[in-house]
Design an enzyme around this catalytic site. Structure first.
Site, short mmCIF file in Angstrom:
data_model
loop_
_atom_site.label_atom_id
_atom_site.label_comp_id
_atom_site.label_asym_id
_atom_site.label_seq_id
_atom_site.Cartn_x
_atom_site.Cartn_y
_atom_site.Cartn_z
N LYS A 53 3.68 8.64 -2.28
CA LYS A 53 5.07 7.86 -2.03
C LYS A 53 6.32 8.34 -2.63
O LYS A 53 7.22 8.06 -2.36
CB LYS A 53 4.83 6.39 -1.88
CG LYS A 53 3.96 6.05 -1.10
CD LYS A 53 3.76 4.28 -0.79
CE LYS A 53 3.06 3.82 0.37
NZ LYS A 53 2.87 2.55 0.46
N ASP A 112 7.57 -0.56 4.46
CA ASP A 112 6.70 -1.33 3.64
C ASP A 112 7.80 -2.67 3.37
O ASP A 112 7.05 -3.61 3.18
CB ASP A 112 6.10 -0.77 2.32
CG ASP A 112 4.97 0.14 2.54
OD1 ASP A 112 4.49 0.05 3.74
OD2 ASP A 112 5.05 1.31 1.93
N GLY A 139 -0.49 -3.67 -10.20
CA GLY A 139 -0.11 -2.10 -9.86
C GLY A 139 1.12 -2.01 -10.26
O GLY A 139 2.26 -2.87 -10.52
N SER A 140 1.66 -0.77 -10.17
CA SER A 140 2.88 -0.16 -10.36
C SER A 140 3.49 1.10 -9.72
O SER A 140 4.62 1.56 -10.07
CB SER A 140 2.94 0.24 -12.07
OG SER A 140 2.10 1.17 -12.27
N GLY A 141 2.72 1.35 -8.56
CA GLY A 141 2.92 2.57 -8.02
C GLY A 141 4.24 2.17 -6.60
O GLY A 141 4.91 1.34 -6.93
N GLY A 142 4.29 3.16 -5.73
CA GLY A 142 5.32 3.06 -4.83
C GLY A 142 5.19 1.75 -4.01
O GLY A 142 6.29 1.22 -3.77
N MET A 143 4.08 1.46 -3.73
CA MET A 143 3.74 0.25 -3.03
C MET A 143 4.07 -1.17 -3.53
O MET A 143 5.00 -1.89 -3.14
CB MET A 143 2.68 0.07 -2.17
CG MET A 143 2.53 -1.12 -1.38
SD MET A 143 3.40 -1.10 0.10
CE MET A 143 3.00 -2.69 0.86
#
Length: 287
Positions: A75, A111, A134-138
């Protein structure tokens, strides 16, 4: 029930849409292809993975593929390969949708819209404290949606200190590297824990934290009911599942690719086929 129009053939005018994911599944293909059939559109949809992201994105451009859904872990990495970003993607530096207009690739993020709408429709008080793992794109999409809905009392839980702290600073939340002993009224999983594969049996939060929470939110869409969601349902909690998020964001992708917004009946029918009747039932107030 909407009449399904069986596709007669695939020809040179058939539009191809696709997805790129580290762990491709069948749900997106089932949902999009069902909607194409219900609306009589000359489109097909296929899921892929890749170990060469630049080549895959180049293929979208070169072959005239109309649209592509982007999932973990692509992402953010996909951004430099595109020609531009729409506001939803630019605001959070994360892309989950590519639209190809004559070789010009633009990144979007549906999203964010799906998360915002689901949290709002559940009537969750913005004063509710939350833990977001969590720390990603989502995670960016979820954090941005919560911030814009007025949530202020939140903590990002991420072992990656650089990414976790950056996300927390960007949206005005706290950060910690590990789960605290005490949970929060709303628990949000934005990690692969519980996803089909090597981690499918793992709980994103402890049993005690789930028992004490009010809202359980898991962005993992495969399976539709992760161990986290199953435990929360059994305990009578308010639940938002990743399957619900993925259906609503997929509808927005469908609109971007085709220019047509399917009616609620078609969405429910496609979601039932792709994810099961339990997920579809929870979507009735959201489409």
């Amino acid at each position: 029930m909407t009449a399904f129009r069986e596709k007669q053939s695939i020809g040179r005018d058939t539009q191809l849409c696709m997805s790129l994911s580290g762990r491709p599944g069948n749900a997106g293909s089932r949902l999009h292809n069902t909607l194409y059939g219900l609306l009589g559109l000359d489109y097909i949809y296929k899921s892929f993975t890749t170990t060469d992201l630049p080549a895959a994105i180049g293929g979208i451009r070169a072959l005239g593929i109309r649209g592509c859904a982007i999932s973990m872990p692509f992402k953010e990495a996909v951004i430099p390969l595109l020609d531009g970003l729409e506001d939803s993607a630019r605001a959070i530096d994360s892309v989950n949708t590519i639209v190809n207009d004559g070789g010009v690739l633009t990144g979007y993020n549906t999203d964010y819209t799906a998360v915002r709408d689901l949290v709002s429709r559940r009537g969750i008080d913005p004063a509710t404290p939350f833990l977001l793992r969590g720390s990603g794109g989502m995670a960016k999409a979820v954090a941005a949606a919560l911030r814009d809905l007025g949530f202020r009392d939140g903590t990002i839980v991420a072992r990656n200190a650089e990414a976790g702290q950056a996300l927390a600073r960007q949206y005005g939340f706290g950060w910690r590297p590990e789960l605290p002993e005490q949970g929060a009224a709303m628990l949000i999983n934005v990690t692969p824990l519980g996803m089909e594969g090597a981690q499918e049996s793992e709980l994103a939060f402890t049993a005690g934290q789930i028992a004490a929470c009010e809202v359980a939110f898991d962005v993992v869409a495969q399976p539709a009911e992760t161990p986290f969601i199953k435990a929360a349902l059994a305990a009578g909690k308010i639940v938002i599942s990743g399957a619900e998020v993925i259906v609503l964001q997929a509808v927005e992708q469908f609109v971007l690719y085709t220019g047509i917004r399917p009616d609620a009946e078609a969405v429910i029918e496609a979601a039932t086929f792709a994810h099961g009747s339990n997920v579809a039932a929870r979507l009735r107030d959201a489409v």
